[in-house]
Design an enzyme around this catalytic site. Structure first.
Site, PDB file in Angstrom:
ATOM      1  CG  ASN A 151      -0.300  -0.418   2.488  1.00 26.09           C
ATOM      2  OD1 ASN A 151       0.341  -1.469   2.567  1.00 26.09           O
ATOM      3  ND2 ASN A 151      -0.430   0.396   3.500  1.00 26.09           N
ATOM      4  CD  GLN A 179      -3.560  -0.302  -1.501  1.00 25.65           C
ATOM      5  OE1 GLN A 179      -3.674   0.261  -2.584  1.00 25.65           O
ATOM      6  NE2 GLN A 179      -3.888   0.285  -0.369  1.00 25.65           N
ATOM      7  N   GLY A 200     -13.720  -3.022   0.749  1.00 32.45           N
ATOM      8  CA  GLY A 200     -14.623  -2.238  -0.090  1.00 32.45           C
ATOM      9  C   GLY A 200     -14.103  -0.853  -0.463  1.00 32.45           C
ATOM     10  CB  THR A 237     -27.279  -8.513  11.853  1.00 31.96           C
ATOM     11  OG1 THR A 237     -27.913  -9.251  12.894  1.00 31.96           O
ATOM     12  CG2 THR A 237     -28.279  -8.205  10.750  1.00 31.96           C
ATOM     13  CB  CYS A 325      -2.229   2.976   9.895  1.00 31.00           C
ATOM     14  SG  CYS A 325      -3.116   2.349   8.492  1.00 31.00           S
TER      15      CYS A 325
HETATM   16  C1  LIG Z   1      -6.332  -0.489   3.572  1.00 32.05           C
HETATM   17  C2  LIG Z   1      -5.603  -1.782   3.683  1.00 32.05           C
HETATM   18  C3  LIG Z   1      -5.995  -2.762   4.608  1.00 32.05           C
HETATM   19  C4  LIG Z   1      -7.083  -2.522   5.613  1.00 32.05           C
HETATM   20  O1  LIG Z   1      -8.345  -2.437   5.031  1.00 32.05           O
HETATM   21  P1  LIG Z   1      -9.519  -1.679   5.872  1.00 32.05           P
HETATM   22  O2  LIG Z   1     -10.755  -2.033   5.148  1.00 32.05           O
HETATM   23  O3  LIG Z   1      -9.175  -0.222   5.825  1.00 32.05           O
HETATM   24  O4  LIG Z   1      -9.457  -2.233   7.251  1.00 32.05           O
HETATM   25  C5  LIG Z   1      -5.313  -3.940   4.642  1.00 32.05           C
HETATM   26  N1  LIG Z   1      -4.305  -4.184   3.799  1.00 32.05           N
HETATM   27  C6  LIG Z   1      -3.897  -3.282   2.882  1.00 32.05           C
HETATM   28  C7  LIG Z   1      -2.782  -3.624   1.953  1.00 32.05           C
HETATM   29  C8  LIG Z   1      -4.531  -2.054   2.795  1.00 32.05           C
HETATM   30  O5  LIG Z   1      -4.118  -1.157   1.910  1.00 32.05           O
END
Ligand SMILES: *Cc1c(COP(=O)(O)O)cnc(C)c1O
Length: 396
Positions: A151, A179, A200, A237, A325
């Site tokens: 990422n 990604q 998503g 749910t 993050c």
């Molecule tokens: C964004 C990301 C995640 C986490 O996904 P979320 O839906 O934001 O928790 C995990 N792995 C990679 C490589 C990401 O870029």
């Protein structure tokens, strides 16, 4: 003011079609898919259709999809779920040093509870050596987890080669494809993996929904206990609207993936070339060719990434430094350190991640605005006084 959003690796704008597909499930189609009256059957049908679409996007079977609350949750189920379920068979897990924290911290969580771990190094492009994976496997190894693409620096890993090794040695192999799905063609059969994570909001879908594909026969332990939703693999749910939006996003992204990925590669390479030509003491981070279509990431010498982001924000350009993050902390990104950059250079990182909305005009705007910003920041830096052009500490 002009807004140039170049942080699509952090999150993407939900498409209009996505939002529109979700609205009925936030309004009149609110039935609980586990109930039996007709408005509930209606949401159950929608859930089934969404599962089929998500499965089709990666060439999987619908019953092998577990919908989750995020990509992070999918990673947690894959790593912790497999470790707990297969602990009697062995207690060793192999991963890489540049994984997303959802994987990295799940592996560390297990390490703190007595599991043995190997964090494989990467080369200066961020590439894992499949030979290192093979050499790290022991009789005790139960899981290998290596991300499809990074990422931060966009490097795409040789997943099918690593999967072949894992298969030969009888070890379960998970890949975090958050990604890549919707951005480059992803086929679980071609990759040869056993589990794959999706999210998503990284492919123009909604936030707060993800999925884990688990190959038939692989049985990670359930992490969320309660109801028997998701074929009794994840209680709670279902987020019907989110899942429907996610499925719409993926269906559209996969349909357009060839066109859109080559369009982005064109814009990306134009941006990279433009920055490297216009600004001295800049290094491209990540692999020159094996990289995500939308990823342009750099390290600028004599620049603080945070101040660069603030200056860019003032002219309407959204980028990131380190990953979303970890920014806010003073530690430089674990990914940039793992590719061998010294701390002071890793601090000057900038990631510009392109997406569906990105235009040539956006890139030209960045190429116009960025060089004077960099000059100005460097002029204020005590480290930059009288640095001749050829005195760069970076060799490339
Ligand atoms: C964004 C990301 C995640 C986490 O996904 P979320 O839906 O934001 O928790 C995990 N792995 C990679 C490589 C990401 O870029």
């Amino acid at each position: 003011m002009k807004l140039v959003y170049l942080d699509n690796a952090a999150t993407t704008k939900p498409r209009t079609e996505v939002v529109e597909s979700m609205i009925p499930f936030l309004k009149e189609r609110y039935g609980n898919p586990s109930s039996i009256y007709s408005i509930a059957r209606d949401t159950k049908v929608a859930l089934t259709k969404a599962r089929e679409k998500v499965a089709a996007a990666i060439h999987a079977n619908p019953e092998e999809i577990i919908f989750t609350g995020s990509g992070s949750e999918a990673d947690n189920i894959a790593v912790k779920g497999v470790a707990y379920a297969y602990a009697k068979k062995g207690r060793h897990i192999i991963t890489s040093a540049i994984e997303h924290h959802a994987v990295l911290d799940s592996v560390k969580h297990l390490e703190a509870r007595g599991f043995k771990t190997t964090f494989l190094p990467v080369d200066s492009y961020g590439m894992v050596d499949p030979g290192d994976v093979e050499a790290a496997i022991t009789k005790d190894t139960i899981l290998i987890t290596i991300m499809h693409a990074n990422n931060e620096i966009g490097t795409i890993q040789p997943i099918s080669e690593i999967a072949g090794i894992a298969k030969k040695r009888g070890v379960i192999f998970h890949t975090d494809a958050v990604q890549t799905v919707g951005h480059i063609p992803v086929d679980i059969n071609e990759l040869g993996v056993d589990m794959l994570s999706l999210s998503g909001h990284k492919c123009n879908g909604p936030k707060g929904v993800g999925a884990l594909w688990v190959k038939k026969g692989v049985k990670p332990e359930k992490l969320i206990d309660g109801g028997s939703q998701e074929y009794n693999r994840r209680a709670g749910t279902e987020n019907v609207a989110g899942i429907v939006g996610f499925a719409t996003a993926l269906e559209l992204a996969v349909k357009e993936v060839e066109y859109e990925s080559s369009r982005l590669i064109g814009l990306r390479d134009y941006l990279i070339k433009g920055i490297l030509e216009r600004i001295p003491h800049v290094k491209l981070t990540g692999h020159p060719t094996e990289r995500l279509p939308g990823n342009a990431s750099f390290c600028f010498e004599f620049i603080e990434g945070e101040s660069l982001l603030l200056s860019l924000d003032r002219v309407g350009i959204c980028g990131s430094s380190g990953s979303a993050c970890t920014s806010g902390s003073l530690e430089p990104s674990h990914v940039l350190l793992a590719i061998g950059l010294p701390h002071e250079i890793a601090h000057g990182s900038l990631r510009l991640s392109l997406g569906r909305e990105t235009t040539l005009q956006d890139i030209d705007y960045v190429l116009e605005m960025l060089p004077p910003i960099v000059n100005k920041l460097r002029a204020m830096s005590p480290l930059y006084e009288d640095v001749p052009l050829e005195a760069s500490s970076m060799s490339y």
